[in-house]
Design a protein around this motif. Sequence first.
Motif, PDB file in Angstrom:
ATOM      1  N   ARG A   9      19.065  33.869  37.642  1.00  0.00           N
ATOM      2  CA  ARG A   9      19.124  32.092  37.840  1.00  0.00           C
ATOM      3  C   ARG A   9      20.584  31.935  38.804  1.00  0.00           C
ATOM      4  NH1 ARG A   9      19.741  29.301  32.253  1.00  0.00           N
ATOM      5  NH2 ARG A   9      20.826  27.587  33.107  1.00  0.00           N
ATOM      6  N   ALA A  10      20.212  30.851  39.746  1.00  0.00           N
ATOM      7  CA  ALA A  10      20.692  30.214  40.795  1.00  0.00           C
ATOM      8  C   ALA A  10      21.885  29.858  40.508  1.00  0.00           C
ATOM      9  CB  ALA A  10      20.104  29.180  41.722  1.00  0.00           C
ATOM     10  N   ASP A  11      22.105  28.981  38.826  1.00  0.00           N
ATOM     11  CA  ASP A  11      23.108  28.208  38.973  1.00  0.00           C
ATOM     12  C   ASP A  11      24.385  28.963  38.088  1.00  0.00           C
ATOM     13  OD1 ASP A  11      21.020  28.773  36.966  1.00  0.00           O
ATOM     14  OD2 ASP A  11      22.110  27.150  35.301  1.00  0.00           O
ATOM     15  N   TRP A  12      23.666  29.993  37.478  1.00  0.00           N
ATOM     16  CA  TRP A  12      24.304  31.498  37.297  1.00  0.00           C
ATOM     17  C   TRP A  12      25.821  31.588  38.450  1.00  0.00           C
ATOM     18  CZ3 TRP A  12      21.808  35.150  33.826  1.00  0.00           C
ATOM     19  CH2 TRP A  12      21.377  34.146  32.679  1.00  0.00           C
ATOM     20  N   VAL A  13      25.208  31.754  39.674  1.00  0.00           N
ATOM     21  CA  VAL A  13      25.869  32.899  40.670  1.00  0.00           C
ATOM     22  C   VAL A  13      27.831  32.522  40.365  1.00  0.00           C
ATOM     23  CG1 VAL A  13      25.897  33.227  42.992  1.00  0.00           C
ATOM     24  CG2 VAL A  13      23.659  32.898  41.816  1.00  0.00           C
ATOM     25  N   ASP A  14      27.731  31.443  40.873  1.00  0.00           N
ATOM     26  CA  ASP A  14      28.717  30.401  41.238  1.00  0.00           C
ATOM     27  C   ASP A  14      30.275  30.834  39.828  1.00  0.00           C
ATOM     28  OD1 ASP A  14      29.190  29.065  43.485  1.00  0.00           O
ATOM     29  OD2 ASP A  14      27.472  27.175  42.529  1.00  0.00           O
ATOM     30  N   GLU A  15      29.294  30.706  38.820  1.00  0.00           N
ATOM     31  CA  GLU A  15      30.108  31.152  36.912  1.00  0.00           C
ATOM     32  C   GLU A  15      30.201  32.200  37.251  1.00  0.00           C
ATOM     33  OE1 GLU A  15      29.590  31.037  32.291  1.00  0.00           O
ATOM     34  OE2 GLU A  15      28.070  30.077  33.602  1.00  0.00           O
ATOM     35  N   ILE A  16      29.463  33.598  37.551  1.00  0.00           N
ATOM     36  CA  ILE A  16      29.401  35.077  37.359  1.00  0.00           C
ATOM     37  C   ILE A  16      31.032  35.168  38.777  1.00  0.00           C
ATOM     38  CG2 ILE A  16      28.671  37.338  37.577  1.00  0.00           C
ATOM     39  CD1 ILE A  16      26.077  36.024  36.847  1.00  0.00           C
ATOM     40  N   VAL A  17      30.293  34.765  39.557  1.00  0.00           N
ATOM     41  CA  VAL A  17      31.571  34.768  40.744  1.00  0.00           C
ATOM     42  C   VAL A  17      32.724  34.045  40.290  1.00  0.00           C
ATOM     43  CG1 VAL A  17      32.308  34.745  42.770  1.00  0.00           C
ATOM     44  CG2 VAL A  17      30.269  35.335  42.404  1.00  0.00           C
ATOM     45  N   GLN A  18      33.304  32.859  39.457  1.00  0.00           N
ATOM     46  CA  GLN A  18      34.699  33.226  39.519  1.00  0.00           C
ATOM     47  C   GLN A  18      35.452  33.445  38.323  1.00  0.00           C
ATOM     48  OE1 GLN A  18      34.466  28.584  38.259  1.00  0.00           O
ATOM     49  NE2 GLN A  18      36.466  28.710  38.128  1.00  0.00           N
ATOM     50  N   ASP A  19      34.025  33.775  36.992  1.00  0.00           N
ATOM     51  CA  ASP A  19      34.993  34.219  35.657  1.00  0.00           C
ATOM     52  C   ASP A  19      35.119  35.906  36.295  1.00  0.00           C
ATOM     53  OD1 ASP A  19      33.976  32.401  34.554  1.00  0.00           O
ATOM     54  OD2 ASP A  19      31.986  33.320  33.768  1.00  0.00           O
ATOM     55  N   SER A  20      34.591  37.018  37.417  1.00  0.00           N
ATOM     56  CA  SER A  20      35.045  37.715  37.882  1.00  0.00           C
ATOM     57  C   SER A  20      36.077  37.746  38.852  1.00  0.00           C
ATOM     58  CB  SER A  20      33.865  38.540  38.292  1.00  0.00           C
ATOM     59  OG  SER A  20      32.259  38.291  38.523  1.00  0.00           O
ATOM     60  N   TRP A  21      36.158  36.757  39.686  1.00  0.00           N
ATOM     61  CA  TRP A  21      38.383  37.015  39.912  1.00  0.00           C
ATOM     62  C   TRP A  21      38.822  36.674  38.587  1.00  0.00           C
ATOM     63  CZ3 TRP A  21      39.352  39.163  44.030  1.00  0.00           C
ATOM     64  CH2 TRP A  21      37.892  39.184  45.237  1.00  0.00           C
ATOM     65  N   ILE A  22      38.731  35.687  37.888  1.00  0.00           N
ATOM     66  CA  ILE A  22      39.411  35.672  36.471  1.00  0.00           C
ATOM     67  C   ILE A  22      39.712  36.321  35.549  1.00  0.00           C
ATOM     68  CG2 ILE A  22      39.601  33.587  34.293  1.00  0.00           C
ATOM     69  CD1 ILE A  22      37.969  32.078  36.015  1.00  0.00           C
ATOM     70  N   ASN A  23      38.740  37.149  34.719  1.00  0.00           N
ATOM     71  CA  ASN A  23      38.747  38.612  34.476  1.00  0.00           C
ATOM     72  C   ASN A  23      39.785  39.895  35.499  1.00  0.00           C
ATOM     73  OD1 ASN A  23      37.336  37.391  32.744  1.00  0.00           O
ATOM     74  ND2 ASN A  23      35.045  38.478  33.396  1.00  0.00           N
ATOM     75  N   LEU A  24      39.551  39.411  37.016  1.00  0.00           N
ATOM     76  CA  LEU A  24      40.231  40.823  37.424  1.00  0.00           C
ATOM     77  C   LEU A  24      41.557  40.393  37.355  1.00  0.00           C
ATOM     78  CD1 LEU A  24      40.585  42.970  39.121  1.00  0.00           C
ATOM     79  CD2 LEU A  24      40.852  40.891  40.872  1.00  0.00           C
ATOM     80  N   HIS A  25      41.936  39.320  37.005  1.00  0.00           N
ATOM     81  CA  HIS A  25      43.319  38.207  36.778  1.00  0.00           C
ATOM     82  C   HIS A  25      44.008  38.800  36.131  1.00  0.00           C
ATOM     83  CE1 HIS A  25      46.973  35.670  37.750  1.00  0.00           C
ATOM     84  NE2 HIS A  25      47.211  35.112  36.413  1.00  0.00           N
ATOM     85  N   HIS A  26      43.079  38.881  34.977  1.00  0.00           N
ATOM     86  CA  HIS A  26      43.900  38.610  33.598  1.00  0.00           C
ATOM     87  C   HIS A  26      43.782  40.354  33.075  1.00  0.00           C
ATOM     88  CE1 HIS A  26      43.866  34.216  32.055  1.00  0.00           C
ATOM     89  NE2 HIS A  26      41.984  34.869  32.183  1.00  0.00           N
ATOM     90  N   ALA A  27      43.398  41.246  34.317  1.00  0.00           N
ATOM     91  CA  ALA A  27      43.499  42.464  33.717  1.00  0.00           C
ATOM     92  C   ALA A  27      44.317  43.040  34.816  1.00  0.00           C
ATOM     93  CB  ALA A  27      41.318  43.118  33.935  1.00  0.00           C
ATOM     94  N   ARG A  28      44.669  42.661  35.221  1.00  0.00           N
ATOM     95  CA  ARG A  28      44.763  43.593  37.078  1.00  0.00           C
ATOM     96  C   ARG A  28      46.661  44.250  36.102  1.00  0.00           C
ATOM     97  NH1 ARG A  28      47.911  38.417  35.605  1.00  0.00           N
ATOM     98  NH2 ARG A  28      49.587  38.309  36.299  1.00  0.00           N
ATOM     99  N   SER A  29      47.091  43.750  35.643  1.00  0.00           N
ATOM    100  CA  SER A  29      48.212  44.869  34.463  1.00  0.00           C
ATOM    101  C   SER A  29      48.046  45.866  34.279  1.00  0.00           C
ATOM    102  CB  SER A  29      49.171  43.924  33.699  1.00  0.00           C
ATOM    103  OG  SER A  29      47.878  43.509  32.152  1.00  0.00           O
ATOM    104  N   ARG A  30      47.090  46.068  33.537  1.00  0.00           N
ATOM    105  CA  ARG A  30      45.634  47.660  33.293  1.00  0.00           C
ATOM    106  C   ARG A  30      45.253  48.375  34.047  1.00  0.00           C
ATOM    107  NH1 ARG A  30      44.375  44.017  29.762  1.00  0.00           N
ATOM    108  NH2 ARG A  30      41.952  43.833  30.390  1.00  0.00           N
ATOM    109  N   TYR A  31      45.275  47.324  35.581  1.00  0.00           N
ATOM    110  CA  TYR A  31      44.222  48.451  36.628  1.00  0.00           C
ATOM    111  C   TYR A  31      45.011  49.601  36.841  1.00  0.00           C
ATOM    112  CZ  TYR A  31      42.396  48.942  40.747  1.00  0.00           C
ATOM    113  OH  TYR A  31      41.920  50.235  42.185  1.00  0.00           O
TER     114      TYR A  31
END
Length: 183
Positions: free
Chosen positions: A33-55
């Motif tokens: 679904r095209a309408d998911w792309v922006d959401e998934i990409v944004q969530d990926s960067w947010i999740n990366l931010h939240h997980a950065r201390s455990r990287y």
Amino acid sequence: MLRYRDGDLVAFEELYRRHHAGLYRFVAWRSPRADWVDEIVQDSWINLHHARSRYEPQAAFRTYLYQIARNRLLDLLRQQQPLLAAELGSGTDGRDVFDSLADAAQDVVSPEVALEHKQQHDSLHLALAGLPSEQKEALVLQQFCGMSLEDIAAVVAAPVETVKSRLRYAMRKLREGSLSEQR
């Protein structure tokens, strides 16, 4: 990523600059679904931010980022399975955000060149759409994202030999489709 993990926000800007386009392309090719792309990409960067201390670096950073995006897409698919099946069965034309961006980004010299580019793009997209999901995913990661076999294996959580098989079968199917079109 290690600098970002340790609090260097400028390092995040560089990670984003280097990887945002590839991540977007990967998600656009994989999302039904095209309408998911922006959401998934944004969530990926947010999740990366939240997980950065455990990287902890175990593979290339891009592999880590794409795993986050792939997991988010799988979560959405699990949550929306009945809704998605109904929408895909109701006449959705299958075009996604990547198609629109690719069409808009073409430097068109003449209507003939524009038509030729569109036909090539449509043929490629149709050929890829005809591949099984696992083969398409491996091929997109290798050909459009430039990932190594080891990185693809890490993203899709499969052995390298399985990735090689998926790529081999995908290329065989694409070649067979190309040969049948030429006849």
